[in-house]
Design a protein around this motif. Structure first.
Motif, PDB file in Angstrom:
ATOM      1  N   ASP A  71     -32.279  18.772  -7.264  1.00  0.00           N
ATOM      2  CA  ASP A  71     -33.431  19.787  -7.078  1.00  0.00           C
ATOM      3  C   ASP A  71     -34.518  19.012  -6.611  1.00  0.00           C
ATOM      4  OD1 ASP A  71     -33.212  21.243 -10.306  1.00  0.00           O
ATOM      5  OD2 ASP A  71     -32.371  21.902  -8.367  1.00  0.00           O
ATOM      6  N   SER A  72     -34.272  17.804  -5.874  1.00  0.00           N
ATOM      7  CA  SER A  72     -35.167  16.756  -5.840  1.00  0.00           C
ATOM      8  C   SER A  72     -35.748  17.317  -4.388  1.00  0.00           C
ATOM      9  CB  SER A  72     -35.144  15.188  -5.394  1.00  0.00           C
ATOM     10  OG  SER A  72     -34.620  14.596  -6.313  1.00  0.00           O
TER      11      SER A  72
ATOM     12  N   THR B 265     -34.028  20.493 -15.054  1.00  0.00           N
ATOM     13  CA  THR B 265     -34.319  20.461 -13.199  1.00  0.00           C
ATOM     14  C   THR B 265     -33.240  19.481 -13.412  1.00  0.00           C
ATOM     15  OG1 THR B 265     -35.415  18.543 -13.807  1.00  0.00           O
ATOM     16  CG2 THR B 265     -36.487  19.736 -12.999  1.00  0.00           C
TER      17      THR B 265
ATOM     18  N   ILE C 220     -38.804  25.695 -12.360  1.00  0.00           N
ATOM     19  CA  ILE C 220     -37.326  24.914 -11.860  1.00  0.00           C
ATOM     20  C   ILE C 220     -37.123  23.905 -13.852  1.00  0.00           C
ATOM     21  CG2 ILE C 220     -36.452  23.433 -11.290  1.00  0.00           C
ATOM     22  CD1 ILE C 220     -37.726  23.710  -9.229  1.00  0.00           C
TER      23      ILE C 220
ATOM     24  N   VAL D 238     -36.942  13.796  -8.687  1.00  0.00           N
ATOM     25  CA  VAL D 238     -36.039  13.857 -10.347  1.00  0.00           C
ATOM     26  C   VAL D 238     -35.110  13.179 -10.659  1.00  0.00           C
ATOM     27  CG1 VAL D 238     -34.108  15.213 -11.495  1.00  0.00           C
ATOM     28  CG2 VAL D 238     -35.613  16.456  -9.979  1.00  0.00           C
TER      29      VAL D 238
ATOM     30  N   LYS E  91     -34.322  13.915 -15.173  1.00  0.00           N
ATOM     31  CA  LYS E  91     -33.684  14.684 -15.305  1.00  0.00           C
ATOM     32  C   LYS E  91     -33.523  15.784 -17.041  1.00  0.00           C
ATOM     33  CE  LYS E  91     -28.050  15.404 -15.322  1.00  0.00           C
ATOM     34  NZ  LYS E  91     -27.154  14.423 -14.543  1.00  0.00           N
TER      35      LYS E  91
ATOM     36  N   ASP F  70     -38.274  20.929 -17.380  1.00  0.00           N
ATOM     37  CA  ASP F  70     -38.784  21.736 -16.738  1.00  0.00           C
ATOM     38  C   ASP F  70     -40.026  21.030 -15.995  1.00  0.00           C
ATOM     39  OD1 ASP F  70     -37.903  24.205 -19.635  1.00  0.00           O
ATOM     40  OD2 ASP F  70     -36.922  23.174 -18.540  1.00  0.00           O
TER      41      ASP F  70
END
Lengths: 111, 115
Positions: free
Chosen positions: B86-87, B82, B79, B114, B15, B18
């Motif tokens: 976003d997973s 993260t 991204i 993530v 987490k 990028d």
């Protein structure tokens, strides 16, 4: 925006059975595609069918654009047909050709 | 001919880091799309490129997401910072255009986790 509804959400078949999957959409469309997502996640193109009827082996599809639905027929199902079937449309109104997907029909074919 | 290719196939990140995801479209396809598929769900449109036209970014969920495309070839989806939400699997598709038709063909996807 346009709504794409697929039915049934889940389907269990015995090998050799036939089935019909349905896709309803709430507005007019430029394009419509059917995909099979196999258990490894790969999306496989089945049909590009904004209107009319097409057949490919044991699969066929019909889109009635004026009535806003499409049907996918699977005959003599095999275990390799298992996976998720997605209908996706490109709405007439704007969209730059982006596909709007239904939630899918999850098919399990048992031997 | 070769289909759409994506790399990496899997990406695990912490987490806040990028990530960059890459897509190579089918040769000759002028249109390129990015979609996201969360676990057990359908695909959501993210962004679309067609030739020299301005990209359609209407599906990007936040300003942490961006994408670039070099001419009519490779695209990268970035991204930043993260988050766990976003997973997902990020799928790229390409299509011809105009008289050649508009059928979209998908790559195998990049599974992003993530932690």
């Amino acid at each position: 925006g346009i709504q794409v509804e697929q039915s049934p959400p889940d389907l269990i078949l015995q090998e050799g059975a036939n089935s019909t999957l349905r896709c309803n959409f709430s507005d007019s469309v430029n394009n419509l595609q059917w995909f099979h997502q196999n258990p490894w996640g790969q999306l496989i193109n089945l049909f590009y069918i904004p209107s009319g009827t097409k057949q490919n082996g044991r699969l066929s599809a019909t889109t009635v654009a004026t009535e806003r639905y499409s049907l996918l027929y699977i005959s003599s199902s095999q275990t390799t047909d298992s996976g998720v079937y997605f209908c996706a449309v490109v709405p007439n109104s704007g969209g730059y050709n982006k596909l709007i997907f239904g939630a899918g029909t999850r098919l399990a074919v048992h031997p | 001919g070769a289909g759409v290719s994506q790399s990496p196939s899997n990406k695990v990140t912490e987490k806040g880091k990028d990530v960059e995801l890459r897509c190579d479209p089918i040769s000759g396809h002028t249109a390129l799309y990015w979609y996201r598929q969360r676990l057990g769900q359908g695909l959501e449109f993210l962004i679309y490129f067609q030739g020299n036209s301005a990209p359609d970014k209407s599906g990007l969920p936040s300003d942490r997401f961006s994408a670039e495309r070099t001419g009519e070839s490779v695209s990268t989806l970035t991204i930043q910072r993260t988050q766990q939400e976003d997973s997902a699997v990020y799928l790229c598709a390409s299509s011809p255009w105009g008289t050649l038709g508009y059928e979209q063909y998908f790559g195998p996807g990049t599974r992003l986790t993530v932690t």
